[in-house]
Motif scaffolding. Structure first.
Motif, PDB file in Angstrom:
ATOM      1  N   LYS A   2      53.763  75.379 -17.811  1.00 47.93           N
ATOM      2  CA  LYS A   2      53.116  76.643 -17.427  1.00 47.93           C
ATOM      3  C   LYS A   2      52.136  76.493 -16.309  1.00 47.93           C
ATOM      4  O   LYS A   2      51.977  77.311 -15.478  1.00 47.93           O
ATOM      5  N   GLU A   3      51.314  75.537 -16.865  1.00 48.49           N
ATOM      6  CA  GLU A   3      50.221  75.338 -15.775  1.00 48.49           C
ATOM      7  C   GLU A   3      50.773  74.764 -14.333  1.00 48.49           C
ATOM      8  O   GLU A   3      50.133  75.432 -13.230  1.00 48.49           O
ATOM      9  N   LYS A   4      51.743  74.106 -14.365  1.00 45.60           N
ATOM     10  CA  LYS A   4      52.500  73.563 -13.038  1.00 45.60           C
ATOM     11  C   LYS A   4      52.996  74.998 -12.501  1.00 45.60           C
ATOM     12  O   LYS A   4      52.583  75.112 -10.882  1.00 45.60           O
ATOM     13  N   GLU A   5      53.683  75.608 -12.954  1.00 46.23           N
ATOM     14  CA  GLU A   5      54.004  76.698 -12.504  1.00 46.23           C
ATOM     15  C   GLU A   5      53.254  77.991 -11.751  1.00 46.23           C
ATOM     16  O   GLU A   5      53.309  78.371 -10.951  1.00 46.23           O
ATOM     17  N   GLU A   6      52.045  78.144 -12.733  1.00 44.62           N
ATOM     18  CA  GLU A   6      51.111  78.914 -12.101  1.00 44.62           C
ATOM     19  C   GLU A   6      50.286  78.249 -11.186  1.00 44.62           C
ATOM     20  O   GLU A   6      49.766  79.251 -10.120  1.00 44.62           O
ATOM     21  N   THR A   7      49.967  77.002 -10.905  1.00 47.38           N
ATOM     22  CA  THR A   7      49.346  76.341  -9.909  1.00 47.38           C
ATOM     23  C   THR A   7      50.289  76.583  -8.585  1.00 47.38           C
ATOM     24  O   THR A   7      49.780  77.048  -7.566  1.00 47.38           O
ATOM     25  N   GLU A   8      51.675  76.357  -8.789  1.00 49.29           N
ATOM     26  CA  GLU A   8      52.618  76.613  -7.724  1.00 49.29           C
ATOM     27  C   GLU A   8      52.498  78.079  -7.027  1.00 49.29           C
ATOM     28  O   GLU A   8      52.621  78.642  -6.137  1.00 49.29           O
ATOM     29  N   ARG A   9      52.327  78.952  -8.098  1.00 54.68           N
ATOM     30  CA  ARG A   9      52.364  80.396  -8.009  1.00 54.68           C
ATOM     31  C   ARG A   9      51.167  80.749  -7.181  1.00 54.68           C
ATOM     32  O   ARG A   9      51.107  81.344  -6.047  1.00 54.68           O
ATOM     33  N   ARG A  10      49.975  80.319  -7.515  1.00 55.16           N
ATOM     34  CA  ARG A  10      48.872  80.635  -6.868  1.00 55.16           C
ATOM     35  C   ARG A  10      48.677  79.867  -5.294  1.00 55.16           C
ATOM     36  O   ARG A  10      48.316  80.639  -4.623  1.00 55.16           O
ATOM     37  N   PHE A  11      49.458  78.943  -5.189  1.00 53.96           N
ATOM     38  CA  PHE A  11      49.337  78.396  -3.945  1.00 53.96           C
ATOM     39  C   PHE A  11      50.287  78.797  -2.942  1.00 53.96           C
ATOM     40  O   PHE A  11      49.984  79.169  -2.027  1.00 53.96           O
ATOM     41  N   THR A  12      51.636  79.535  -3.738  1.00 59.56           N
ATOM     42  CA  THR A  12      52.232  80.034  -2.731  1.00 59.56           C
ATOM     43  C   THR A  12      51.870  81.451  -2.374  1.00 59.56           C
ATOM     44  O   THR A  12      51.862  82.215  -1.140  1.00 59.56           O
ATOM     45  N   GLN A  13      51.214  82.150  -3.331  1.00 62.68           N
ATOM     46  CA  GLN A  13      50.289  83.436  -3.066  1.00 62.68           C
ATOM     47  C   GLN A  13      49.255  83.219  -1.975  1.00 62.68           C
ATOM     48  O   GLN A  13      49.145  84.174  -1.062  1.00 62.68           O
ATOM     49  N   LEU A  14      48.433  82.324  -2.017  1.00 62.28           N
ATOM     50  CA  LEU A  14      47.482  81.985  -0.983  1.00 62.28           C
ATOM     51  C   LEU A  14      48.024  81.670   0.633  1.00 62.28           C
ATOM     52  O   LEU A  14      47.585  82.342   1.284  1.00 62.28           O
ATOM     53  N   LYS A  15      49.088  80.949   0.345  1.00 68.39           N
ATOM     54  CA  LYS A  15      50.044  80.565   1.525  1.00 68.39           C
ATOM     55  C   LYS A  15      50.420  81.967   2.269  1.00 68.39           C
ATOM     56  O   LYS A  15      50.323  82.209   3.732  1.00 68.39           O
ATOM     57  N   LEU A  16      50.971  82.832   1.518  1.00 72.81           N
ATOM     58  CA  LEU A  16      51.625  84.100   1.920  1.00 72.81           C
ATOM     59  C   LEU A  16      50.451  85.128   2.512  1.00 72.81           C
ATOM     60  O   LEU A  16      50.566  85.518   3.241  1.00 72.81           O
ATOM     61  N   MET A  17      49.471  84.872   1.597  1.00 76.90           N
ATOM     62  CA  MET A  17      48.345  85.880   1.995  1.00 76.90           C
ATOM     63  C   MET A  17      47.827  85.455   3.295  1.00 76.90           C
ATOM     64  O   MET A  17      47.628  86.331   4.149  1.00 76.90           O
ATOM     65  N   ASN A  18      47.490  84.190   3.459  1.00 84.51           N
ATOM     66  CA  ASN A  18      46.906  83.596   4.679  1.00 84.51           C
ATOM     67  C   ASN A  18      47.864  83.932   5.949  1.00 84.51           C
ATOM     68  O   ASN A  18      47.443  84.184   7.128  1.00 84.51           O
ATOM     69  N   ARG A  19      49.052  83.826   5.768  1.00 83.88           N
ATOM     70  CA  ARG A  19      50.133  84.104   6.769  1.00 83.88           C
ATOM     71  C   ARG A  19      50.117  85.523   7.173  1.00 83.88           C
ATOM     72  O   ARG A  19      50.248  85.846   8.507  1.00 83.88           O
ATOM     73  N   ALA A  20      50.108  86.472   6.255  1.00 81.61           N
ATOM     74  CA  ALA A  20      50.003  87.973   6.469  1.00 81.61           C
ATOM     75  C   ALA A  20      48.734  88.089   7.237  1.00 81.61           C
ATOM     76  O   ALA A  20      48.681  89.027   8.345  1.00 81.61           O
TER      77      ALA A  20
END
Length: 254
Positions: free
Chosen positions: A28-46
């Motif tokens: 779950k911690e790994k999934e949450e880390t990946e989710r946060r990383f993807t969120q940050l990547k998409l936010m920066n791209r936007a």
């Protein structure tokens, strides 16, 4: 003996449960880390994409590039909804973008205001970065090669228009104040510079036609004066005056 076996089994079960719980917690911690990383990547791209849209707003006369950017921006925000805790704010950004892309663009103006050296440098830097983003989108299959080429040609036109901005402003100013000799020379330089580029754009054609008409307007009274000259000597003097070179060294692009 039986009690020992039960105790061992009990401890074994505890160990297995601890491993399972720990493994799930780690997953779950790994999934949450990946989710946060993807969120940050998409936010920066936007954010970067929207900054590109804003950066050319003052010079944008054609939606060919901004339509591509808005599509990419909105799609990125829609992907972001799956990774954010603040869905409402993302949906608001999508609605705002869809509304903005319907706004009227500026109309190409052959009588522009003068861009400062810093403004020109900023615009050129933004166009360079935007060209890199379009190339990235082309390589990722977001746009076709022909669409990319059309967008790239438009960016080339914007860069060309920025390059002749100072000379065009100065030529128009000299024309309006009656200094037609300098205006004529500057218009000629602009026309030569623009026609040297094989780029085909509607705005380029508008500029060429505008400059052509200005040059004709300048020459018309002088040519009429030559025609109406009473003696060959007077006509020759007018032709010589018309042919005198004009120093425009103070009217560089910068």
């Amino acid at each position: 003996m039986t009690l020992q076996i039960v105790t061992i089994l009990f401890l074994f079960i505890i160990v297995v449960l601890s491993v399972i719980v720990g493994s799930r917690a780690h997953q779950k911690e790994k999934e949450e880390t990946e989710r946060r990383f993807t969120q940050l990547k998409l936010m920066n791209r936007a954010d970067r994409t929207y900054s590109h849209i804003s950066s050319i707003a003052q010079i944008n006369t054609d939606p060919i590039v901004t339509d591509v950017l808005y599509d990419f921006y909105i799609d990125t925000l829609r992907d972001l909804i799956n990774y954010t805790d603040d869905i409402d704010s993302i949906e608001q950004r999508i609605a705002k973008a869809e509304e903005e892309r319907e706004n009227d663009l500026i109309v190409y103006n052959t009588n522009p205001t003068l861009l400062s050296f810093q403004e020109k440098a900023n615009h050129k830097e933004r166009l360079t970065k935007l060209a890199k983003l379009l190339l990235f989108m082309r390589r990722k299959g977001r746009i076709s090669h022909s669409h990319y080429q059309a967008c790239y040609d438009y960016l080339r036109w914007l860069n060309l228009d920025i390059q002749v901005n100072r000379q065009l402003v100065q030529a128009n100013t000299n024309f309006d104040t009656g200094d037609t000799r300098v205006a004529r020379t500057l218009y000629g330089v602009i026309l030569s510079h623009v026609r040297a580029d094989p780029l085909q754009r509607p705005e380029k054609k508008i500029l060429e036609n505008y400059v052509d008409e200005k040059i004709k307007e300048i020459y018309e009274p002088e040519l009429k004066a030559i025609e109406d000259a009473e003696t060959p000597e007077e006509a020759a003097a007018l032709v010589e005056e018309l042919s005198k070179p004009v120093d425009i060294s103070g009217f560089s692009e910068e």
